[in-house]
Design an enzyme around this catalytic site. Structure first.
Site, PDB file in Angstrom:
ATOM      1  N   GLY A  53       8.943 113.697 101.812  1.00 34.70           N
ATOM      2  CA  GLY A  53      10.306 113.209 101.639  1.00 34.70           C
ATOM      3  C   GLY A  53      11.247 114.343 101.990  1.00 34.70           C
ATOM      4  N   GLU A  54      12.400 114.363 101.383  1.00 36.94           N
ATOM      5  CA  GLU A  54      13.385 115.428 101.622  1.00 36.94           C
ATOM      6  C   GLU A  54      13.291 116.422 100.468  1.00 36.94           C
ATOM      7  OE1 GLU A  54      15.637 117.972 102.909  1.00 36.94           O
ATOM      8  OE2 GLU A  54      15.362 116.258 104.252  1.00 36.94           O
ATOM      9  N   SER A  55      12.762 117.612 100.755  1.00 40.43           N
ATOM     10  CA  SER A  55      12.474 118.576  99.683  1.00 40.43           C
ATOM     11  C   SER A  55      13.718 119.016  98.915  1.00 40.43           C
ATOM     12  CB  SER A  55      11.738 119.793 100.235  1.00 40.43           C
ATOM     13  OG  SER A  55      12.538 120.509 101.151  1.00 40.43           O
ATOM     14  N   CYS A  82       3.478 117.919 102.181  1.00 39.55           N
ATOM     15  CA  CYS A  82       4.652 118.033 103.047  1.00 39.55           C
ATOM     16  C   CYS A  82       5.829 118.609 102.251  1.00 39.55           C
ATOM     17  CB  CYS A  82       4.958 116.696 103.713  1.00 39.55           C
ATOM     18  SG  CYS A  82       6.010 116.874 105.170  1.00 39.55           S
ATOM     19  N   ARG A 108      10.216 125.330 106.323  1.00 35.04           N
ATOM     20  CA  ARG A 108      10.456 123.889 106.408  1.00 35.04           C
ATOM     21  C   ARG A 108      10.448 123.447 107.867  1.00 35.04           C
ATOM     22  NH1 ARG A 108      14.971 121.671 102.950  1.00 35.04           N
ATOM     23  NH2 ARG A 108      15.867 121.414 104.991  1.00 35.04           N
ATOM     24  N   ILE A 136       4.121 115.178 109.848  1.00 32.09           N
ATOM     25  CA  ILE A 136       5.425 114.559 110.111  1.00 32.09           C
ATOM     26  C   ILE A 136       6.512 115.537 109.637  1.00 32.09           C
ATOM     27  CG2 ILE A 136       6.929 112.585 109.673  1.00 32.09           C
ATOM     28  CD1 ILE A 136       4.328 111.010 108.932  1.00 32.09           C
ATOM     29  N   ARG A 137       7.249 116.102 110.558  1.00 35.82           N
ATOM     30  CA  ARG A 137       8.242 117.138 110.219  1.00 35.82           C
ATOM     31  C   ARG A 137       7.628 118.131 109.223  1.00 35.82           C
ATOM     32  NH1 ARG A 137      13.565 115.859 108.046  1.00 35.82           N
ATOM     33  NH2 ARG A 137      12.457 114.456 106.662  1.00 35.82           N
ATOM     34  N   HIS A 172      -0.127 114.886 105.536  1.00 35.54           N
ATOM     35  CA  HIS A 172      -0.050 113.715 104.649  1.00 35.54           C
ATOM     36  C   HIS A 172      -1.431 113.074 104.467  1.00 35.54           C
ATOM     37  CE1 HIS A 172       4.390 113.155 104.449  1.00 35.54           C
ATOM     38  NE2 HIS A 172       4.356 113.848 105.574  1.00 35.54           N
ATOM     39  N   GLU A 174      -2.319 110.992 102.307  1.00 36.62           N
ATOM     40  CA  GLU A 174      -2.167 109.602 101.855  1.00 36.62           C
ATOM     41  C   GLU A 174      -1.998 108.629 103.015  1.00 36.62           C
ATOM     42  OE1 GLU A 174       2.095 110.921 102.381  1.00 36.62           O
ATOM     43  OE2 GLU A 174       0.171 111.855 101.908  1.00 36.62           O
TER      44      GLU A 174
END
Length: 194
Positions: A53-55, A82, A108, A136-137, A172, A174
């Protein structure tokens, strides 16, 4: 029965919940896997997973809700994927709240933006066969401190780290069909519960 909470603030929460349930079944373990949002809910868990998500957003919500204090005081095992890897670090390349539970410095978006997302077969310590990594990013760690174990890297970029009862991955797990990372974390939780 072991209780594992998926921190439900942002990110791949449902996917982590499903994967953790599958991992527990494979281990023949009775586990309650639930989404948690508050410090009280986190305190009732034997282990916590922080998803992608957005850390910065997740970190701010963790701090505002007092979840950071509960995790540290109760020494609850934590797996971060992530954005979760960023949050577990002690230092990153952006001013934001961190848990600082693993002695590592994290970059990041270390592999680039969303369009540079990729998949790679990974070699992880203690796993005999390759693991399917979904990036992913993704961040990466570029320095780890004493006691931290590097489980995997791509060239000089550290993508999986274990330290005490904490586990961080840049990828990831998951989003794959492979439950081994979640099984590894469940074993860590069990070691802390017993």
């Amino acid at each position: 029965m072991v209780k594992i909470g998926i921190l439900n603030l942002q990110g791949d929460v449902s996917e982590h919940q499903t994967m953790t349930q599958q991992a527990a079944l494979k281990r023949g373990l009775e586990a309650e896997v639930l989404k948690v949002k508050t410090a009280t809910e986190v305190a009732a868990c034997d282990g916590i997973i922080i998803s992608g998500g957005e850390s910065t957003v997740i970190g701010r919500l963790i701090k505002e809700n007092g979840i950071d204090k509960v995790l540290k005081e109760k020494k609850i095992p934590v797996m971060g994927t992530c954005a979760g890897m960023v949050l577990l670090g002690r230092e990153t390349d952006f001013q934001q709240p961190l848990l600082g539970l693993i002695p590592m410095k994290v970059k990041r978006n270390g592999f680039g933006r969303q369009k540079l997302s990729f998949e790679a077969d990974l070699k992880l310590k203690s796993m005999e066969t390759q693991y399917p990594g979904v990036f992913i990013r993704a961040p990466f760690a570029y320095e780890v401190g004493e006691g931290a174990v590097v489980l995997s890297q791509i060239q000089d970029k550290i993508i999986a780290v274990a330290y005490k009862n904490y586990l961080a991955t840049a990828f990831h797990p998951e989003l794959t069909e492979d439950t081994r990372i979640h099984e590894y974390f469940i074993e860590e939780v069990l070691n802390c519960v017993e």
